[in-house]
Scaffold this motif. Structure first.
Motif, short mmCIF file in Angstrom:
data_model
loop_
_atom_site.label_atom_id
_atom_site.label_comp_id
_atom_site.label_asym_id
_atom_site.label_seq_id
_atom_site.Cartn_x
_atom_site.Cartn_y
_atom_site.Cartn_z
N LEU A 70 28.59 43.97 44.36
CA LEU A 70 29.84 43.87 45.11
C LEU A 70 30.88 43.02 44.41
O LEU A 70 32.00 42.86 44.91
N SER A 71 30.52 42.44 43.27
CA SER A 71 31.46 41.53 42.60
C SER A 71 31.88 42.03 41.23
O SER A 71 32.41 41.26 40.43
N ASN A 72 31.63 43.30 40.93
CA ASN A 72 31.96 43.81 39.60
C ASN A 72 33.45 43.69 39.28
O ASN A 72 33.84 43.53 38.13
N GLU A 73 34.29 43.76 40.32
CA GLU A 73 35.73 43.75 40.08
C GLU A 73 36.29 42.34 39.88
O GLU A 73 37.35 42.17 39.29
N PHE A 74 35.59 41.33 40.38
CA PHE A 74 36.17 39.98 40.39
C PHE A 74 35.15 38.96 39.89
O PHE A 74 33.99 38.97 40.28
N ASP A 75 35.64 38.05 39.05
CA ASP A 75 34.80 36.96 38.58
C ASP A 75 34.93 35.73 39.48
O ASP A 75 34.00 34.93 39.57
N THR A 76 36.08 35.57 40.11
CA THR A 76 36.32 34.36 40.91
C THR A 76 36.71 34.74 42.33
O THR A 76 37.24 35.84 42.58
N TYR A 77 36.48 33.83 43.26
CA TYR A 77 36.86 34.08 44.64
C TYR A 77 38.38 34.13 44.77
O TYR A 77 38.92 34.88 45.60
N GLY A 78 39.08 33.37 43.95
CA GLY A 78 40.54 33.38 44.01
C GLY A 78 41.09 34.77 43.77
O GLY A 78 42.00 35.24 44.49
N ALA A 79 40.57 35.46 42.74
CA ALA A 79 41.02 36.82 42.45
C ALA A 79 40.67 37.76 43.60
O ALA A 79 41.46 38.64 43.98
N THR A 85 43.91 39.95 50.49
CA THR A 85 45.10 39.69 51.30
C THR A 85 46.25 40.64 50.94
O THR A 85 47.06 41.00 51.81
N ALA A 86 46.31 41.07 49.66
CA ALA A 86 47.36 42.01 49.27
C ALA A 86 47.16 43.36 49.94
O ALA A 86 48.14 44.08 50.22
N SER A 87 45.91 43.72 50.19
CA SER A 87 45.65 45.02 50.83
C SER A 87 45.77 44.94 52.35
O SER A 87 45.71 45.98 53.02
N HIS A 88 45.91 43.73 52.89
CA HIS A 88 46.11 43.55 54.35
C HIS A 88 47.31 42.62 54.54
O HIS A 88 47.17 41.42 54.76
N GLY A 100 41.34 33.15 60.59
CA GLY A 100 40.34 32.32 61.24
C GLY A 100 39.01 32.23 60.52
O GLY A 100 38.21 31.34 60.81
N TRP A 101 38.75 33.15 59.60
CA TRP A 101 37.44 33.10 58.94
C TRP A 101 37.51 33.18 57.42
O TRP A 101 36.59 32.73 56.73
N LEU A 102 38.57 33.74 56.86
CA LEU A 102 38.64 33.92 55.41
C LEU A 102 38.84 32.57 54.73
O LEU A 102 39.82 31.86 55.00
N PRO A 103 37.94 32.15 53.84
CA PRO A 103 38.02 30.82 53.22
C PRO A 103 39.27 30.66 52.36
O PRO A 103 39.78 31.61 51.76
N ASP A 104 39.75 29.42 52.30
CA ASP A 104 40.89 29.06 51.45
C ASP A 104 40.44 29.10 49.99
O ASP A 104 39.47 28.45 49.62
N PRO A 105 41.11 29.84 49.13
CA PRO A 105 40.67 29.95 47.72
C PRO A 105 40.70 28.62 46.99
O PRO A 105 39.97 28.44 46.00
N HIS A 106 41.52 27.66 47.45
CA HIS A 106 41.59 26.37 46.76
C HIS A 106 40.37 25.51 47.05
O HIS A 106 40.13 24.50 46.38
N GLN A 107 39.58 25.90 48.04
CA GLN A 107 38.41 25.11 48.40
C GLN A 107 37.10 25.75 47.95
O GLN A 107 36.03 25.24 48.24
N VAL A 108 37.19 26.88 47.26
CA VAL A 108 35.98 27.60 46.83
C VAL A 108 35.88 27.57 45.31
O VAL A 108 36.82 27.95 44.61
N GLY A 123 30.59 36.15 51.27
CA GLY A 123 29.85 37.40 51.17
C GLY A 123 30.57 38.53 51.85
O GLY A 123 30.67 39.65 51.32
N ARG A 124 31.11 38.27 53.06
CA ARG A 124 31.80 39.34 53.78
C ARG A 124 33.09 39.73 53.08
O ARG A 124 33.45 40.92 53.00
N ALA A 125 33.80 38.75 52.53
CA ALA A 125 35.04 39.07 51.81
C ALA A 125 34.75 39.98 50.61
O ALA A 125 35.49 40.94 50.35
N SER A 126 33.66 39.69 49.88
CA SER A 126 33.28 40.55 48.75
C SER A 126 32.99 41.96 49.23
O SER A 126 33.41 42.95 48.60
N GLY A 127 32.27 42.05 50.35
CA GLY A 127 31.93 43.37 50.86
C GLY A 127 33.14 44.15 51.33
O GLY A 127 33.26 45.36 51.05
N LEU A 128 34.06 43.49 52.02
CA LEU A 128 35.23 44.20 52.54
C LEU A 128 36.07 44.78 51.41
O LEU A 128 36.70 45.82 51.56
#
Length: 750
Positions: A70-79, A85-88, A100-108, A123-128
């Motif tokens: 599920l992470s082939n497209e992205f190396d970092t959570y920031g990306a 968020t761009a797709s929503h 309310g649930w999506l983590p702040d990229p500056h804290q990951v 994990g859910r963000a990667s899946g979505l």
């Protein structure tokens, strides 16, 4: 008829459990002599943010195409965050569902390819962001195979003893999602995977969710595991008890249009059973669950009971399950059940896998460096480098592969290899037979008389006509059959040398034969062809000269005439011999590149495969002599074997004795008999069956008594490389594959 199944493992725990399920199913099929690969209607899929499968040396892996990252497209959570968020945003998607649930990229600071770090939200963000692109096409394929797999399920069911009517439609599949409650990826994506199943195809409308509880884990991170478990359980129950349309989902594709509905049925599994019996360590829990769930695949009785429990009676039976509240029973009925399993077995399926892997690894090592045994036995000088030792042994065995005479057996009347070409092409008896035939064709009446010039003219005409006829005959002979046999014999001889020494020695012996022995043989045969041609001309000249010197009338019964006829006949036969020897020289010359070097190249390619296999995690996990029995091969905690693994060493020794092949020598020693049987592909027992090794996928030779269910193997090349290294010259039987020899065909090929 057996049902199709779709198993999906989410995260590390779920994926490992599914790998154990598939491996147990594979073993069950092997025991039933199923001759094909895994039935396509049985699908096993793994999902993780990792890019590789975990613990490949401990847990049998699933095919690479069935492992989806599920992470082939992205190396970092920031990306990942920016893309999600761009797709929503305000103009598309549902940005409110991310609040309310999506983590702040500056804290990951977690590298996605190393996992979700026990963070469900990551994990859910990667899946979505990737489930619809990664998993949805694979699900469509799985559902398609489930619908079209009736014929194959009928065949595999017949193999497993399941009765079914031929031509029946495939029943609805069992669809199971496995995950742990405590982790990041699995607990994060499992509910979205369930929604994707239910909303993408009607065959996925009753998915079961199998959850591993926190207590199965051997490590301590109680706070994170408790938080993940609480979050997953809350969301799962909310989805389970919700009405259609009450809960919205971020999944939205042309195949996923409705709202999330949650799982149809839920099973939760812990380390201990209802009566307190422990399943053991974390890995043992995965293995035990894999063994239990495998019966959902291969047992028609279990399948129907599970299907009826889940699809027919779940709502009624769920009322009796633990869970739910004491109020609102109609809206909040019991949601969670569990299951148990136990299996009584003789225990030889595990033994078979252990023996197979151990023998195969032994053979691979011997094929790679078996020549070192000559050093250990004192055959070689200790000062030799590996390269020098290989070269010296190659020179020693070059004659073996060039003549292709079976090792350790009585030499045949004719040499089957390249060195036997001249003998086959221009057999001495054949030369005499042609001379006699030509002599008989010139029938001279005894009463006929004539002078020397008349007889000389008649003999010259006779010689010309028969010489042309014999030349056409010599040039029109087809040698394809012999060439094919020569290729096969050379392949088998090379295979025997590889078994007795190693692949490098066998490959080197072929090159030495091509470089040194073959040119010398070509020169020798051409020299004999020249000698035969000179004899042909000499006999003709002598015959005509004897008539000229007669100086009188010659009758048909005169000795001078009969001697001349005999000389003419021998001359024509020698001409046939010279042509055939030149043809033999041509074939031998071409065989240097088209047979000897081709087989050598195939052996070197085989050595590369051997090196690659021995360097792989899978083969590294296989046992070696004296290494004992690792946990990988021991029964799971829900299996009750009647035979313990302490007897395995003695059992394998007995089996090897049954497969013994004697008098196979290397130097002053005897090679291991079973190793020789495996390497040469010979069938020395009454149970010579063909199979396929489970890990490598190569064809294999069952060289032991099948009553022990043990299947020692040697990887082969025939099935995967049937057209490799082809010698295309028509003299070699047109498109002759250098790997079709019975011996070489069971040694690893290119």
């Amino acid at each position: 008829m057996l049902r199709p199944v779709i198993f999906i493992g989410c995260g590390g725990s779920g994926e490992k459990a599914v790998r154990y399920v598939r491996d147990s199913v594979r073993r069950r099929l092997e025991h039933s002599d199923w001759p094909h690969d895994m039935p396509s209607a049985w699908q096993f899929i793994g999902l993780d943010t990792l890019t590789v499968q975990e613990s490949p040396t401990e847990i049998p892996a699933i095919p690479e195409r069935d492992f989806l990252s599920l992470s082939n497209e992205f190396d970092t959570y920031g990306a990942l965050h920016r893309s999600l968020t761009a797709s929503h945003n305000e103009s598309q998607g549902r940005p409110d569902l991310l609040c309310g649930w999506l983590p702040d990229p500056h804290q990951v600071r977690i590298p996605l390819k190393d996992g979700a770090g026990q963070n469900r939200a990551i994990g859910r963000a990667s899946g979505l962001r990737s489930l619809e692109r990664t998993l949805l096409p694979r699900l469509e394929e799985a559902f398609g195979r489930a619908q079209s797999g009736a014929q194959e399920l009928f065949e595999v069911g017949k193999c497993l003893g399941v009765e079914a009517a031929l031509g029946s439609d495939a029943p609805a599949p069992l669809v199971v999602v496995c995950t742990s409650m405590a982790g990041g990826t699995g607990a994060g994506v499992a509910l979205d995977v369930v929604d994707l199943l239910r909303l993408s195809n009607h065959l996925g409308s009753h998915p079961s969710l199998v959850l591993f509880a926190n207590d199965i884990f051997d490590f301590d991170n109680k706070q994170a595991m408790a938080a993940n478990s609480l979050g997953l359980m809350s969301e799962m129950l909310a989805a389970y008890w919700s009405e259609p349309g009450e809960i919205e989902t971020l999944l939205s594709t042309k195949g996923v249009q409705g709202a999330g509905l949650g799982p149809h049925s839920v099973f939760i599994l812990g380390r201990s059973g209802y009566r307190g019996a422990s399943l053991g360590s974390t890995a043992e829990v995965y293995r035990a669950v894999g063994e239990a769930l495998s019966t959902w695949v291969t047992s028609s009785v279990v399948q129907e009971r599970i299907h009826n429990f889940i699809n027919v009676n779940w709502r009624n039976d769920a009322k009796e399950n633990f869970g739910g509240y004491s109020f609102g029973r109609e809206q909040q009925f019991g949601a969670i059940s569990s299951f148990g399993a136990a299996k009584v077995t003789v225990g030889r399926d595990r033994f078979a896998q252990w023996a197979e892997d151990r023998l195969t690894k032994c053979v691979l090592k011997e094929l790679q460096q078996g020549h070192l045994r000559t050093v250990q036995s004192g055959v070689s000088e200790n000062q030799d480098t590996d390269e020098e030792l290989v070269q010296r042994l190659a020179e020693k065995y070059a004659k073996t592969v060039y003549q292709a005479v079976p090792i350790g057996k009585a030499e045949p009347e004719s040499v089957p290899g390249c060195a036997g070409a001249a003998e086959h092409f221009a057999l001495g008896e054949r030369v005499q037979e042609i001379a006699n035939r030509v002599k008989q064709a010139m029938d001279v009446p005894a009463e006929r008389r004539g002078d020397a010039d008349q007889w000389r003219t008649q003999l010259q005409r006779f010689e010309r006509d028969h010489r042309e006829k014999i030349e056409r005959e010599a040039q029109g002979i087809s040698d394809a059959d012999w060439c094919q046999k020569m290729v096969d014999a050379t392949c088998e001889a090379a295979s025997q040398v590889a078994a007795i020494t190693s692949l490098p020695v066998a490959a080197g012996a072929l090159v030495y034969a091509a470089d040194r022995l073959n040119p010398a043989e070509v020169d020798r045969v051409r020299e004999h062809a020249s000698i035969a041609y000179r004899k042909s001309m000499e006999e003709s000249s002598a015959a005509l000269g004897s008539l000229s010197s007669a100086g009188r009338m010659i009758g048909g019964e005169d000795k001078v005439l009969s001697d001349a006829v005999e000389q003419i006949s021998r001359g024509i036969a020698y001409r046939w011999q010279s042509l055939r020897l030149n043809a033999a020289a041509d074939v031998i010359e071409q065989a240097g590149d088209q047979v000897l070097r081709v087989i050598s190249d195939a052996l070197r390619a085989a050595l590369g495969q051997v090196d690659s296999a021995l360097d792989s995690d899978e083969v590294k996990a296989w046992p070696t002599d004296g290494s004992g029995v690792s946990k990988r091969y021991l029964p799971s905690s829900v299996e009750l074997p009647l035979e313990g693994h302490a007897e395995w060493e003695d059992m394998l020794t007995d089996l090897c004795r049954e497969a013994e092949v004697v008098n196979v020598s290397y130097g002053p020693q005897l090679t291991a008999p079973l190793r020789s049987a495996l390497s040469t592909g010979s069938r020395y027992t009454a149970h010579g069956k063909q199979g396929r090794h489970s890990a490598t996928g190569f064809p294999c030779s069952h060289a032991v008594d099948t009553r022990y269910r043990c299947q020692p193997v040697l990887p082969g090349w025939q099935e995967r490389h049937r057209d490799a290294s082809a010698a295309v010259d028509s003299r070699f039987g047109r498109q002759v594959c250098a790997g079709r020899g019975r011996g070489l065909g069971n040694v690893l090929g290119s």
